[in-house]
Scaffold this motif. Structure first.
Motif, mmCIF file in Angstrom:
data_model
loop_
_atom_site.group_PDB
_atom_site.id
_atom_site.type_symbol
_atom_site.label_atom_id
_atom_site.label_comp_id
_atom_site.label_asym_id
_atom_site.label_seq_id
_atom_site.Cartn_x
_atom_site.Cartn_y
_atom_site.Cartn_z
ATOM 1 N N ASP A 61 0.866 -1.176 0.000
ATOM 2 C CA ASP A 61 0.000 0.000 0.000
ATOM 3 C C ASP A 61 0.897 1.217 0.000
ATOM 4 N N THR A 62 1.120 1.842 -1.170
ATOM 5 C CA THR A 62 2.075 2.958 -1.282
ATOM 6 C C THR A 62 1.568 4.234 -0.623
ATOM 7 N N GLY A 63 0.281 4.424 -0.606
ATOM 8 C CA GLY A 63 -0.273 5.638 0.047
ATOM 9 C C GLY A 63 0.091 6.906 -0.672
ATOM 10 N N ASP A 64 0.191 6.903 -2.017
ATOM 11 C CA ASP A 64 0.521 8.111 -2.782
ATOM 12 C C ASP A 64 -0.541 9.182 -2.551
ATOM 13 N N LEU A 95 9.928 11.517 -8.096
ATOM 14 C CA LEU A 95 9.542 11.325 -6.707
ATOM 15 C C LEU A 95 8.061 11.599 -6.531
ATOM 16 N N THR A 96 7.390 10.741 -5.738
ATOM 17 C CA THR A 96 5.967 10.898 -5.439
ATOM 18 C C THR A 96 5.807 10.906 -3.931
ATOM 19 N N ALA A 97 5.158 11.976 -3.413
ATOM 20 C CA ALA A 97 4.931 12.064 -1.975
ATOM 21 C C ALA A 97 3.915 11.024 -1.533
ATOM 22 N N THR A 98 4.110 10.462 -0.333
ATOM 23 C CA THR A 98 3.198 9.459 0.216
ATOM 24 C C THR A 98 2.601 9.963 1.516
ATOM 25 N N SER A 99 1.600 9.235 2.006
ATOM 26 C CA SER A 99 0.943 9.615 3.248
ATOM 27 C C SER A 99 1.695 9.114 4.472
ATOM 28 N N LYS A 100 2.781 8.369 4.246
ATOM 29 C CA LYS A 100 3.530 7.828 5.365
ATOM 30 C C LYS A 100 4.299 8.931 6.069
#
Length: 807
Positions: free
Chosen positions: A645-648, A694-699
């Motif tokens: 679950d990448t959370g993008d 680069l892709t920001a995630t919710s982590k």
């Protein structure tokens, strides 16, 4: 005893393979041996013959003709051999010569070679017989000059007789004296012509016979009589000359009877060993370890008369048995028809076979002792003639056993204590076993009595054994387990066959709760032991798997650290190279500008070169960053579980953001942003990566490492390992492969073997020129997990197979 054990059937099998009459007589006289040296000698010879039959080509397999009786006839002066017997002598001497040549030229069979070296052989005799007798059992014409002359004259005289008979027949046919289709024939050894009875007086000659209907007479024409007499005389002369030659040959053989008798004894001995070896091959029997002491340590022994090719009713189940001076008596209990009596007969038959010099079906590492006598009491021995009941006959047998038993006695007693009132019979049986135990005898006993089963608790030298029973399918398993007594399963079997429940309830009341509790405890103990064995196996497998996982994690972590160091070193070297190239480019451009005295066109060209070089360096840096990122990602364990679950979020990337690198499952944290590029830290490694990748995630924090995630994946990996174990084979066939290809396949094969904790592997590489074998064994020397390796046993492939032992 042989009939009760079934050894008579083993003897019949031996007789079916023996062709030599003296060898068959030896099989009939085969008996129980107690001498350690004699038993081992027979086993060694038979085992070598077995290996010859399995591995060698060209071993003589026919014409094992025994000539002993015919040769002994020559001891009497005037005794001779017929031409047919001389032919048999010639053929069998050729077989003896072939055997001696085969056995003395091969060093792999030392005991048979020593046997052959004891035999004297005169090849000149066989050559003389080759010149004397043809393959039809007739003397050659040139056996003597006189015989040759006589046979030439016989040929000429027979030609004259045939011409005279042909002329007489032609005249008789012309006169109509013969029946239609008449041809010359022989009566009383004389040539005759068939003549009709009405004309028998018209053809002058001698009447030798007439037909059954008396309508045809067989007349020898008078003109043929004289020539026929001459021919007959020549035949008499031939017979006398043949007899003279046979007498002369017999006189020559009489002087060589000594070595000839020994040679034919050797021929019979080989045929006897060949019959024993063929039975061993049929029974899949081997030569076990034999000791002079009285002990039994058998592994995977099988009843020789219950081979799969002899019965299709059930699987042949092997058994293991260990008895010695410490544990001397085994009491076997279990359900009816569960295999107790078969086990008892198997023990007796196998021991009897071994001490008759026969190989036995078991594991080669089994250890066998020798006994002075085997005492058996199996089956109903009731005798009407002697007015003996079954129990009385058993008691007489027990009395005899007590009279002869010693520490070197093996006794086998079936249904001990049966045939009389149970309490009294059991008491007598218990006292008997205690006395036999005191005397040091070794034995196996079957029983249903609970009191006898309890003797194992009172005497260290007595052990219990059970024939297992499948309580779910209600059928015997025919497996022996030593250590616990068995249940008779009487009530379960009665229920299974449909006996009314009311009857069983009343029976249970009569037996009493204590007895039923004892039987149920036995069953529960067996069930608990089975469950404990399964749990123990599962725990051991889990421990082994966990150790493998930890070892593989440590190896993987070490490889990652090594790879990280290599990547950083490579990056530094490439950065230095890029800087050096840029400096050289700048210096070259400055020099060009100075030399051109700042001409506008040349200056613009130099600037364009600088811009091109800058773009090239930027593109090279971008590619370098991508390759380094991929290398680090490949060196890391693949993500699973929560990482899937990448959370993008699509939010802008800022310093401190947890980001995912496009096209990968690698996560990192942004520590610095420089224009269109960002410095990302992942697993203690910093990388310069373009912002668009680069892709920001919710982590908010980096995902846990592989070690913490591994616990959640344990069951999945465990299942994968089990699936691989089902399909894994401890053997690999590399024949026909090139060395490089074979070593690659071998490396993958060893990786799987280490994962599955295999300890012995077989590599089939063939013999050939030995190139592949040498390369494989050199590779094995370099493997730290290899404890050792060797060539396979000769009968299983020899130098064509390498057996490898792993830690």
């Amino acid at each position: 005893m042989e009939h009760r054990l079934g050894f008579d059937r083993i003897r019949e099998m031996l007789l079916s393979y023996a062709t030599n009459s003296l060898a068959r007589r030896t099989i009939h006289e085969l008996s129980f041996m107690t001498d350690y040296g004699a038993v081992c000698a027979e086993l060694d010879l038979t085992d070598e013959m077995r290996r010859i039959l399995l591995l060698e080509d060209g071993f003589p397999s026919q014409d094992y003709i025994d000539m002993t009786e015919m040769l002994l006839r020559l001891r009497t002066p005037g005794g001779t051999l017929t031409c047919e017997e001389l032919l048999d002598l010639k053929i069998s001497l050729q077989t003896i010569a072939s055997l001696l040549h085969f056995l003395t030229d091969v060093s792999d069979y030392p005991h048979l070679r020593a046997l052959a070296l004891q035999v004297s052989y005169d090849a000149a005799l066989r050559r003389r017989l080759e010149r004397l007798v043809d393959d039809n059992g007739e003397l050659f014409d040139d056996a003597s000059e006189t015989l040759q002359d006589i046979r030439r004259r016989i040929v000429r005289k027979r030609g004259e007789v045939d011409m005279q008979v042909a002329r007489a027949l032609a005249r008789a046919k012309h006169e109509g004296w013969t029946p239609a289709g008449a041809e010359p024939t022989i009566r009383n050894g004389r040539p005759v012509i068939p003549v009709l009875d009405t004309h028998r007086r018209k053809l002058r000659g001698i009447i030798h016979d007439e037909s059954a209907s008396r309508q045809t007479a067989f007349v020898e024409p008078s003109e043929v009589v004289e020539s026929g007499n001459d021919l007959r005389q020549l035949q008499f002369d031939e017979h006398h000359e043949v007899q003279r030659i046979l007498l002369q040959t017999a006189d020559s053989l009489r002087t060589q009877l000594g070595w000839l008798i020994d040679a034919y004894a050797f021929l019979a001995r080989v045929d006897f060993l060949r019959a024993k070896a063929q039975v061993a091959v049929q029974l899949q029997a081997v030569r076990p370890v034999v000791n002079p002491s009285t002990q039994i340590n058998w592994i995977d022994a099988r009843h020789p008369l219950l081979r799969p090719d002899m019965t299709a009713r059930r699987e042949v189940v092997p058994f293991s048995l260990a008895l010695d001076t410490e544990r001397r008596i085994l009491i076997v209990s279990g359900p009816n028809a569960g295999g107790k009596s078969v086990l008892l007969k198997a023990v007796g038959l196998l021991q009897y076979m071994l001490q008759c010099g026969l190989l036995v079906p078991c594991r080669e590492t089994s250890e066998w002792g020798l006994f002075d006598e085997i005492f058996i009491d199996i089956g109903d021995q009731q005798s009407i003639d002697d007015d003996l009941s079954t129990y009385t006959s058993h008691l007489r047998n027990m009395k005899h056993l007590l009279e002869v038993s010693t520490p070197r006695t093996l006794f086998l007693l079936d249904e001990l204590g049966g045939g009389t009132e149970p309490r009294s019979g059991c008491a007598i049986a218990a006292a008997l076993l205690e006395e036999l135990c005191r005397r040091g005898s070794i034995g196996v006993v079957t029983t249903h009595f609970a009191d006898l089963k309890q003797l194992a608790d009172e005497h260290d030298a007595i052990v219990n054994g059970a024939m297992l029973f499948d309580t779910e399918r209600m059928r015997p398993l025919y497996k022996l387990r030593v250590g616990l007594p068995g249940s008779s399963f009487a009530f379960e079997i009665a229920t299974n066959v449909g006996l009314p429940q009311t009857i069983l309830d009343r029976a249970a009341q009569r037996v009493g709760g204590a007895m039923l509790d004892f039987e149920q405890q036995l069953q529960q103990l067996e069930s608990d032991k089975e469950a404990l064995s399964r749990k123990q196996a599962e725990v051991q497998l889990a421990d082994t798997f966990l150790a493998e996982v930890i070892a593989k994690y440590q190896q993987l972590n070490s490889r990652i650290e090594t790879r990280r160091h290599d990547i950083l070193t490579q990056a530094r070297n490439e950065a230095r190279q890029i800087l050096a190239d840029a400096n050289r480019m700048v210096e070259r451009t400055v020099n060009d500008i100075r030399e051109a005295q700042a001409e506008k066109q040349l200056t613009q060209q130099a600037r364009q070169r600088l811009r091109d070089e800058a773009e090239r360096l930027a593109l090279q840096q971008k590619r370098h960053d991508e390759e380094m990122s991929k290398s680090i990602d490949a060196a890391q364990p693949s993500a699973s579980g929560d990482d899937s679950d990448t959370g993008d979020t699509g939010a802008p990337v800022t310093v401190g953001s947890v980001v995912r690198i496009d096209g990968q499952q690698t996560f990192g944290q942004v520590v610095e942003i420089k224009g269109s590029k960002a410095i990302v830290e992942s697993n203690s490694l910093r990388m310069t990566i373009a912002m668009e990748r680069l892709t920001a995630t919710s982590k908010t924090t980096l995902p846990r490492d592989r070690k913490s995630r591994g616990e959640g994946r344990f069951q999945s990996i465990y299942d994968d390992i089990n699936e691989k174990r089902k399909t894994f084979s401890p053997s690999i066939d590399l024949r026909g492969q090139r060395v490089e290809e074979a070593l690659d396949n071998l490396q993958r094969f060893f990786d799987d073997a280490r994962l599955l904790s295999e300890h012995e592997l077989r590599i089939l590489h063939g013999k050939g020129y030995g190139i592949l074998k040498q390369a494989i064994r050199q590779w094995l020397h370099s493997q730290p997990d290899v404890v050792g390796f060797r060539a396979e046993h000769l009968e299983l492939g020899g130098e064509g197979i390498t057996v490898v032992q792993l830690r």
